[in-house]
Design a protein around this motif. Structure first.
Motif, PDB file in Angstrom:
ATOM      1  N   THR A  26      33.704  70.434  13.514  1.00 32.04           N
ATOM      2  CA  THR A  26      35.117  70.756  14.201  1.00 32.04           C
ATOM      3  C   THR A  26      36.238  70.312  13.299  1.00 32.04           C
ATOM      4  OG1 THR A  26      34.887  68.332  14.932  1.00 32.04           O
ATOM      5  CG2 THR A  26      33.900  70.204  16.451  1.00 32.04           C
ATOM      6  N   ILE A  27      36.182  69.720  12.452  1.00 30.32           N
ATOM      7  CA  ILE A  27      37.149  69.267  11.417  1.00 30.32           C
ATOM      8  C   ILE A  27      37.448  70.488  10.447  1.00 30.32           C
ATOM      9  CG2 ILE A  27      35.929  68.259   9.486  1.00 30.32           C
ATOM     10  CD1 ILE A  27      37.716  65.980   9.654  1.00 30.32           C
ATOM     11  N   THR A  28      36.673  71.483  10.306  1.00 30.79           N
ATOM     12  CA  THR A  28      36.905  72.705   9.519  1.00 30.79           C
ATOM     13  C   THR A  28      38.233  73.133   9.846  1.00 30.79           C
ATOM     14  OG1 THR A  28      34.577  72.787   9.238  1.00 30.79           O
ATOM     15  CG2 THR A  28      35.995  74.712   8.533  1.00 30.79           C
ATOM     16  N   ALA A  29      38.518  73.501  11.171  1.00 29.92           N
ATOM     17  CA  ALA A  29      39.742  74.159  11.435  1.00 29.92           C
ATOM     18  C   ALA A  29      41.096  73.217  11.062  1.00 29.92           C
ATOM     19  CB  ALA A  29      39.738  74.105  12.878  1.00 29.92           C
ATOM     20  N   ASP A  30      41.001  72.147  11.117  1.00 33.04           N
ATOM     21  CA  ASP A  30      42.014  71.177  10.618  1.00 33.04           C
ATOM     22  C   ASP A  30      42.100  71.240   9.067  1.00 33.04           C
ATOM     23  OD1 ASP A  30      42.628  70.495  13.295  1.00 33.04           O
ATOM     24  OD2 ASP A  30      41.368  68.852  13.126  1.00 33.04           O
ATOM     25  N   LEU A  31      40.980  71.207   8.445  1.00 34.04           N
ATOM     26  CA  LEU A  31      40.851  71.271   6.966  1.00 34.04           C
ATOM     27  C   LEU A  31      41.463  72.686   6.520  1.00 34.04           C
ATOM     28  CD1 LEU A  31      37.430  69.980   6.242  1.00 34.04           C
ATOM     29  CD2 LEU A  31      39.618  68.908   5.610  1.00 34.04           C
ATOM     30  N   ASP A  32      41.314  73.758   7.087  1.00 43.27           N
ATOM     31  CA  ASP A  32      41.816  75.053   6.680  1.00 43.27           C
ATOM     32  C   ASP A  32      43.443  74.881   6.819  1.00 43.27           C
ATOM     33  OD1 ASP A  32      39.478  75.923   6.199  1.00 43.27           O
ATOM     34  OD2 ASP A  32      39.073  77.135   8.233  1.00 43.27           O
ATOM     35  N   LEU A  33      43.833  74.515   7.836  1.00 41.65           N
ATOM     36  CA  LEU A  33      45.392  74.100   8.274  1.00 41.65           C
ATOM     37  C   LEU A  33      46.290  73.561   7.397  1.00 41.65           C
ATOM     38  CD1 LEU A  33      45.370  73.816  12.047  1.00 41.65           C
ATOM     39  CD2 LEU A  33      45.815  75.872  10.891  1.00 41.65           C
ATOM     40  N   LEU A  34      45.347  72.229   6.842  1.00 42.02           N
ATOM     41  CA  LEU A  34      45.957  71.465   5.907  1.00 42.02           C
ATOM     42  C   LEU A  34      45.862  71.965   4.641  1.00 42.02           C
ATOM     43  CD1 LEU A  34      44.474  67.984   6.994  1.00 42.02           C
ATOM     44  CD2 LEU A  34      46.800  68.571   7.130  1.00 42.02           C
ATOM     45  N   HIS A  35      44.737  72.733   4.219  1.00 44.45           N
ATOM     46  CA  HIS A  35      44.985  73.619   2.978  1.00 44.45           C
ATOM     47  C   HIS A  35      45.834  74.670   2.951  1.00 44.45           C
ATOM     48  CE1 HIS A  35      43.140  76.460  -0.068  1.00 44.45           C
ATOM     49  NE2 HIS A  35      42.464  75.341  -0.470  1.00 44.45           N
ATOM     50  N   ILE A  37      48.573  74.192   4.377  1.00 44.43           N
ATOM     51  CA  ILE A  37      49.995  73.478   3.838  1.00 44.43           C
ATOM     52  C   ILE A  37      50.082  73.378   2.534  1.00 44.43           C
ATOM     53  CG2 ILE A  37      51.237  71.316   4.189  1.00 44.43           C
ATOM     54  CD1 ILE A  37      50.066  71.622   7.210  1.00 44.43           C
ATOM     55  N   TYR A  38      49.161  72.793   1.907  1.00 48.71           N
ATOM     56  CA  TYR A  38      49.368  72.276   0.350  1.00 48.71           C
ATOM     57  C   TYR A  38      49.253  73.437  -0.509  1.00 48.71           C
ATOM     58  CZ  TYR A  38      48.862  67.915   2.977  1.00 48.71           C
ATOM     59  OH  TYR A  38      48.875  67.013   3.804  1.00 48.71           O
ATOM     60  N   THR A  39      48.675  74.540  -0.206  1.00 48.15           N
ATOM     61  CA  THR A  39      48.741  75.677  -1.067  1.00 48.15           C
ATOM     62  C   THR A  39      49.955  76.641  -0.988  1.00 48.15           C
ATOM     63  OG1 THR A  39      47.156  76.837   0.311  1.00 48.15           O
ATOM     64  CG2 THR A  39      46.168  75.714  -1.407  1.00 48.15           C
ATOM     65  N   SER A  40      50.754  76.452   0.021  1.00 45.48           N
ATOM     66  CA  SER A  40      51.843  77.234   0.720  1.00 45.48           C
ATOM     67  C   SER A  40      52.877  76.361   1.009  1.00 45.48           C
ATOM     68  CB  SER A  40      51.253  78.410   1.607  1.00 45.48           C
ATOM     69  OG  SER A  40      52.429  79.168   1.731  1.00 45.48           O
ATOM     70  N   THR A  41      53.112  76.422   2.345  1.00 42.54           N
ATOM     71  CA  THR A  41      54.151  75.516   2.877  1.00 42.54           C
ATOM     72  C   THR A  41      53.723  75.471   4.357  1.00 42.54           C
ATOM     73  OG1 THR A  41      55.796  77.449   3.521  1.00 42.54           O
ATOM     74  CG2 THR A  41      55.997  76.298   1.494  1.00 42.54           C
ATOM     75  N   PRO A  42      54.070  74.397   4.818  1.00 43.35           N
ATOM     76  CA  PRO A  42      53.947  74.233   6.424  1.00 43.35           C
ATOM     77  C   PRO A  42      54.615  75.257   7.294  1.00 43.35           C
ATOM     78  CG  PRO A  42      54.833  72.099   5.494  1.00 43.35           C
ATOM     79  CD  PRO A  42      54.908  73.137   4.439  1.00 43.35           C
ATOM     80  N   SER A  43      55.465  76.005   7.000  1.00 42.35           N
ATOM     81  CA  SER A  43      56.027  77.143   7.570  1.00 42.35           C
ATOM     82  C   SER A  43      55.091  78.305   7.668  1.00 42.35           C
ATOM     83  CB  SER A  43      57.417  77.553   7.121  1.00 42.35           C
ATOM     84  OG  SER A  43      57.411  77.892   5.736  1.00 42.35           O
ATOM     85  N   ALA A  60      49.800  61.662  11.510  1.00 43.89           N
ATOM     86  CA  ALA A  60      49.555  62.320  10.151  1.00 43.89           C
ATOM     87  C   ALA A  60      49.557  63.800  10.052  1.00 43.89           C
ATOM     88  CB  ALA A  60      47.802  62.021   9.680  1.00 43.89           C
ATOM     89  N   GLY A  61      49.198  64.375  11.218  1.00 43.38           N
ATOM     90  CA  GLY A  61      49.649  65.729  11.194  1.00 43.38           C
ATOM     91  C   GLY A  61      51.310  66.124  11.329  1.00 43.38           C
ATOM     92  N   ASP A  62      52.008  65.090  11.716  1.00 47.95           N
ATOM     93  CA  ASP A  62      53.424  65.370  11.831  1.00 47.95           C
ATOM     94  C   ASP A  62      53.680  65.114  10.259  1.00 47.95           C
ATOM     95  OD1 ASP A  62      53.729  65.753  14.493  1.00 47.95           O
ATOM     96  OD2 ASP A  62      54.073  63.497  15.021  1.00 47.95           O
ATOM     97  N   LEU A  63      53.273  64.291   9.754  1.00 47.59           N
ATOM     98  CA  LEU A  63      53.688  64.002   8.191  1.00 47.59           C
ATOM     99  C   LEU A  63      53.284  65.142   7.345  1.00 47.59           C
ATOM    100  CD1 LEU A  63      54.692  62.009   6.025  1.00 47.59           C
ATOM    101  CD2 LEU A  63      52.336  61.069   5.999  1.00 47.59           C
ATOM    102  N   ALA A  64      51.999  65.901   7.631  1.00 49.10           N
ATOM    103  CA  ALA A  64      51.494  66.959   6.946  1.00 49.10           C
ATOM    104  C   ALA A  64      52.579  68.197   7.261  1.00 49.10           C
ATOM    105  CB  ALA A  64      50.206  67.408   7.276  1.00 49.10           C
ATOM    106  N   LEU A  65      53.241  68.264   8.346  1.00 47.71           N
ATOM    107  CA  LEU A  65      54.078  69.386   8.822  1.00 47.71           C
ATOM    108  C   LEU A  65      55.364  69.156   7.973  1.00 47.71           C
ATOM    109  CD1 LEU A  65      53.077  69.813  12.341  1.00 47.71           C
ATOM    110  CD2 LEU A  65      52.276  71.539  10.479  1.00 47.71           C
ATOM    111  N   THR A  66      55.452  68.192   7.470  1.00 49.86           N
ATOM    112  CA  THR A  66      56.893  67.774   6.828  1.00 49.86           C
ATOM    113  C   THR A  66      56.691  67.735   5.348  1.00 49.86           C
ATOM    114  OG1 THR A  66      56.909  65.543   6.910  1.00 49.86           O
ATOM    115  CG2 THR A  66      58.109  66.591   8.911  1.00 49.86           C
ATOM    116  N   PHE A  67      55.539  68.097   4.853  1.00 49.45           N
ATOM    117  CA  PHE A  67      55.240  68.068   3.563  1.00 49.45           C
ATOM    118  C   PHE A  67      56.056  69.032   2.718  1.00 49.45           C
ATOM    119  CE2 PHE A  67      53.101  69.347  -0.452  1.00 49.45           C
ATOM    120  CZ  PHE A  67      52.762  68.315  -1.007  1.00 49.45           C
TER     121      PHE A  67
END
Length: 98
Positions: A26-35, A37-43, A60-67
């Protein structure tokens, strides 16, 4: 949090390590979203994906979305203000216990 402390490359490496250990969980979807963010941008995330990340990861999700945003960005400043209050509270509780 790793991206904030050690950079996006360290975060991407950790994402790959977790993905390899857990396979299709179940964590795979979250990992994909984080990936994304860190390879592109949160937008680069769709609004529903952003909401999912916030719902599932909380602070932690809020923090990632402002990376990548400056610490003066209002959304990012609010995240750090909340964290600062928690840190002060935990220090006071620790001192009270001592």
């Amino acid at each position: 949090i790793i991206a904030e402390l050690r950079g996006k490359d360290a975060a991407l490496q950790l994402i790959d390590q977790i993905r390899n250990r857990n396979g299709a969980s179940t964590i795979t979807a979250d990992l994909d979203l984080l990936h994304t963010i860190y390879t592109s941008t949160p937008s680069a995330l769709a609004p529903e994906a952003r909401a999912q990340l916030q719902r599932r990861l909380g602070w932690a999700g809020d923090l990632a979305l402002t990376f990548g945003q400056p610490d003066t960005d209002p959304a990012r400043a609010a995240i750090f203000a909340n964290a600062s209050g928690l840190i002060v509270f935990l220090i006071l509780v620790g001192l009270g216990i001592l």
